[in-house]
Write a protein that holds these residues in place. Structure first.
Motif, PDB file in Angstrom:
ATOM      1  N   GLU A   1      -4.642  30.702 -45.618  1.00  0.00           N
ATOM      2  CA  GLU A   1      -5.186  30.033 -46.385  1.00  0.00           C
ATOM      3  C   GLU A   1      -4.746  29.974 -47.602  1.00  0.00           C
ATOM      4  OE1 GLU A   1      -8.031  33.787 -46.345  1.00  0.00           O
ATOM      5  OE2 GLU A   1      -8.138  33.348 -44.138  1.00  0.00           O
ATOM      6  N   ARG A   2      -3.547  30.827 -48.211  1.00  0.00           N
ATOM      7  CA  ARG A   2      -3.437  30.220 -49.817  1.00  0.00           C
ATOM      8  C   ARG A   2      -2.051  31.051 -49.760  1.00  0.00           C
ATOM      9  NH1 ARG A   2      -2.690  34.463 -53.038  1.00  0.00           N
ATOM     10  NH2 ARG A   2      -2.909  36.601 -51.907  1.00  0.00           N
ATOM     11  N   ALA A   3      -1.526  30.124 -51.211  1.00  0.00           N
ATOM     12  CA  ALA A   3      -0.270  29.998 -51.405  1.00  0.00           C
ATOM     13  C   ALA A   3      -0.118  31.447 -52.226  1.00  0.00           C
ATOM     14  CB  ALA A   3       0.200  29.180 -52.440  1.00  0.00           C
ATOM     15  N   LEU A   4       0.834  32.211 -51.457  1.00  0.00           N
ATOM     16  CA  LEU A   4       0.956  33.718 -52.282  1.00  0.00           C
ATOM     17  C   LEU A   4       2.043  32.670 -53.817  1.00  0.00           C
ATOM     18  CD1 LEU A   4       0.935  34.780 -50.206  1.00  0.00           C
ATOM     19  CD2 LEU A   4       2.828  36.592 -50.322  1.00  0.00           C
ATOM     20  N   THR A   5       1.413  33.851 -55.318  1.00  0.00           N
ATOM     21  CA  THR A   5       1.974  33.027 -56.276  1.00  0.00           C
ATOM     22  C   THR A   5       3.179  33.898 -56.489  1.00  0.00           C
ATOM     23  OG1 THR A   5       1.395  35.875 -57.189  1.00  0.00           O
ATOM     24  CG2 THR A   5      -0.305  33.901 -57.541  1.00  0.00           C
ATOM     25  N   GLY A   6       3.874  32.780 -57.488  1.00  0.00           N
ATOM     26  CA  GLY A   6       5.403  33.819 -57.879  1.00  0.00           C
ATOM     27  C   GLY A   6       5.579  35.310 -57.710  1.00  0.00           C
ATOM     28  N   GLU A   7       4.802  36.198 -58.440  1.00  0.00           N
ATOM     29  CA  GLU A   7       4.410  36.659 -58.526  1.00  0.00           C
ATOM     30  C   GLU A   7       4.997  38.020 -57.986  1.00  0.00           C
ATOM     31  OE1 GLU A   7       2.807  40.483 -60.975  1.00  0.00           O
ATOM     32  OE2 GLU A   7       2.196  39.193 -60.865  1.00  0.00           O
ATOM     33  N   GLU A   8       3.700  37.282 -56.415  1.00  0.00           N
ATOM     34  CA  GLU A   8       3.695  38.008 -55.205  1.00  0.00           C
ATOM     35  C   GLU A   8       4.692  37.966 -54.255  1.00  0.00           C
ATOM     36  OE1 GLU A   8      -1.234  37.664 -54.514  1.00  0.00           O
ATOM     37  OE2 GLU A   8       0.358  36.067 -53.603  1.00  0.00           O
ATOM     38  N   TRP A   9       5.916  37.132 -53.763  1.00  0.00           N
ATOM     39  CA  TRP A   9       6.579  36.193 -53.530  1.00  0.00           C
ATOM     40  C   TRP A   9       7.627  37.813 -54.078  1.00  0.00           C
ATOM     41  CZ3 TRP A   9       7.008  35.031 -48.904  1.00  0.00           C
ATOM     42  CH2 TRP A   9       6.426  33.508 -48.402  1.00  0.00           C
ATOM     43  N   ARG A  10       7.768  37.391 -55.560  1.00  0.00           N
ATOM     44  CA  ARG A  10       9.006  38.513 -55.874  1.00  0.00           C
ATOM     45  C   ARG A  10       8.430  40.135 -55.733  1.00  0.00           C
ATOM     46  NH1 ARG A  10       8.193  34.415 -59.945  1.00  0.00           N
ATOM     47  NH2 ARG A  10       6.776  35.922 -60.892  1.00  0.00           N
ATOM     48  N   LYS A  11       7.552  40.663 -55.550  1.00  0.00           N
ATOM     49  CA  LYS A  11       7.160  41.423 -54.458  1.00  0.00           C
ATOM     50  C   LYS A  11       7.635  41.994 -53.725  1.00  0.00           C
ATOM     51  CE  LYS A  11       2.986  42.618 -57.340  1.00  0.00           C
ATOM     52  NZ  LYS A  11       1.478  42.694 -57.697  1.00  0.00           N
TER      53      LYS A  11
ATOM     54  N   GLN B   1       6.819  27.259 -48.926  1.00  0.00           N
ATOM     55  CA  GLN B   1       7.727  26.016 -49.215  1.00  0.00           C
ATOM     56  C   GLN B   1       9.170  26.988 -49.764  1.00  0.00           C
ATOM     57  OE1 GLN B   1       6.743  24.192 -52.219  1.00  0.00           O
ATOM     58  NE2 GLN B   1       5.697  25.455 -53.180  1.00  0.00           N
ATOM     59  N   GLU B   2      10.007  26.032 -49.626  1.00  0.00           N
ATOM     60  CA  GLU B   2      11.465  26.753 -49.144  1.00  0.00           C
ATOM     61  C   GLU B   2      11.524  27.414 -50.590  1.00  0.00           C
ATOM     62  OE1 GLU B   2      14.064  27.405 -46.982  1.00  0.00           O
ATOM     63  OE2 GLU B   2      12.353  26.611 -45.709  1.00  0.00           O
ATOM     64  N   ALA B   3      11.362  26.883 -51.853  1.00  0.00           N
ATOM     65  CA  ALA B   3      10.917  27.582 -53.201  1.00  0.00           C
ATOM     66  C   ALA B   3      10.964  28.203 -53.333  1.00  0.00           C
ATOM     67  CB  ALA B   3      10.762  26.442 -54.255  1.00  0.00           C
ATOM     68  N   ASP B   4       9.458  29.584 -52.173  1.00  0.00           N
ATOM     69  CA  ASP B   4       9.314  29.937 -52.325  1.00  0.00           C
ATOM     70  C   ASP B   4       9.718  31.173 -52.026  1.00  0.00           C
ATOM     71  OD1 ASP B   4       6.499  29.815 -53.502  1.00  0.00           O
ATOM     72  OD2 ASP B   4       6.010  29.336 -50.739  1.00  0.00           O
ATOM     73  N   TRP B   5      10.911  31.038 -51.475  1.00  0.00           N
ATOM     74  CA  TRP B   5      12.177  31.686 -50.858  1.00  0.00           C
ATOM     75  C   TRP B   5      13.163  32.578 -51.902  1.00  0.00           C
ATOM     76  CZ3 TRP B   5      12.596  35.138 -46.654  1.00  0.00           C
ATOM     77  CH2 TRP B   5      13.940  35.934 -46.753  1.00  0.00           C
TER      78      TRP B   5
ATOM     79  N   GLY C   1      12.949  38.441 -56.780  1.00  0.00           N
ATOM     80  CA  GLY C   1      12.195  39.914 -56.971  1.00  0.00           C
ATOM     81  C   GLY C   1      13.569  40.805 -55.918  1.00  0.00           C
ATOM     82  N   TYR C   2      14.041  40.396 -54.683  1.00  0.00           N
ATOM     83  CA  TYR C   2      14.771  41.938 -54.328  1.00  0.00           C
ATOM     84  C   TYR C   2      16.115  41.517 -55.092  1.00  0.00           C
ATOM     85  CZ  TYR C   2      18.492  42.686 -50.840  1.00  0.00           C
ATOM     86  OH  TYR C   2      19.414  43.652 -49.860  1.00  0.00           O
ATOM     87  N   GLN C   3      17.323  40.289 -56.271  1.00  0.00           N
ATOM     88  CA  GLN C   3      18.378  40.794 -56.613  1.00  0.00           C
ATOM     89  C   GLN C   3      17.913  41.828 -57.993  1.00  0.00           C
ATOM     90  OE1 GLN C   3      19.445  36.658 -56.768  1.00  0.00           O
ATOM     91  NE2 GLN C   3      19.954  36.685 -54.830  1.00  0.00           N
ATOM     92  N   ALA C   4      16.808  41.352 -58.243  1.00  0.00           N
ATOM     93  CA  ALA C   4      15.924  42.260 -59.752  1.00  0.00           C
ATOM     94  C   ALA C   4      16.115  43.824 -59.557  1.00  0.00           C
ATOM     95  CB  ALA C   4      15.115  41.773 -60.445  1.00  0.00           C
TER      96      ALA C   4
END
Length: 238
Positions: free
Chosen positions: A142-152, A224-228, A234-237
């Motif tokens: 339905e939608r893209a996740l934000t960068g903050e959501e991916w970091r979470k 998209q690959e940039a989301d990874w 987020g994982y490293q932080a």
């Protein structure tokens, strides 16, 4: 604080949280029992039927264990009995209990049952339902996740790794996001606590493969690959 109790009746052995199921009995694992009370909220279909139930203290998820693959065609829902502590539902219940007590975002275990039949057993699990949560696949359609959501998402996976929690099938269906933006991890069947090792990057690689696979399955899939890269940040932080 969980009030875990043990219950035995005939060939069935159960463990349950008395604070969430104050009137516990074998009927708690029977969908018909909840249907008679008009307490079934819905269901989903996978290897078997998962039931969503309005429990006495919280909403519940009821799942019966089924085998997959060729053995599933031969044995259905029967597993070889080698002791209660080795049963799949007890191991998942105990692992979730430990992770939930440690404050990790996993479903709260409510009850588990092993019903022995000769050399085999059948099993059931009750969990607390996570309100308003949706898996990543349904969201990304339905939608893209934000960068903050991916970091979470990355932070939560790092927390699991720091606890030594190996997830045998970390895919995009087993990661949820609730209405408050909190990330949850579900489906800990056949998972375990392990010492740090190669399984940690392998878990991450499995999730990445899952996202790429879903992208190929759906016409609309907002990943998209940039989301990874955001997830790994987020994982490293974390």
């Amino acid at each position: 604080m969980q009030q875990l109790q043990h219950w035995q009746e005939g060939s069935a052995a159960s463990w349950y949280d008395a604070s969430l199921l104050p009137e516990f009995g074998a009927a708690c694992f029977d969908p018909a029992h909840w249907q008679r009370q008009d307490a079934v909220l819905g269901q989903s279909h996978g290897r078997g039927v998962t039931w969503f139930i309005r429990g006495p203290r919280c909403e519940l998820v009821l799942r019966h264990y089924w085998r997959g693959g060729l053995l599933g065609k031969l044995l259905g829902d029967r597993f070889c009995y080698t002791g209660l502590a080795r049963s799949r539902c007890y191991r998942e219940f105990a692992l979730l209990n430990d992770l939930w007590a440690a404050g990790l975002p996993v479903p709260r275990p409510v009850a588990a049952r092993v019903t022995r039949q000769g050399l085999c057993y059948r099993a059931d699990l009750l969990l607390e339902r996570i309100p308003g949560a949706r898996d990543l696949v349904s969201l990304l359609r339905e939608r893209a996740l934000t960068g903050e959501e991916w970091r979470k998402v990355g932070v939560v996976i790092r927390l699991l790794h720091e606890e030594g929690a190996w997830h045998s099938d970390l895919n995009s269906h087993n990661l949820l996001l609730d209405a408050q933006g909190k990330v949850w991890v579900i489906d800990f069947d056949k998972c375990a606590i392990r010492a740090p090792g190669r399984w940690q990057p392998q878990m991450l690689a499995r999730l990445q493969r899952s996202l790429r696979k879903e992208q190929g399955l759906h016409t609309a899939f907002f990943w998209q690959e940039a989301d990874w890269d955001e997830l790994m940040a987020g994982y490293q932080a974390g």
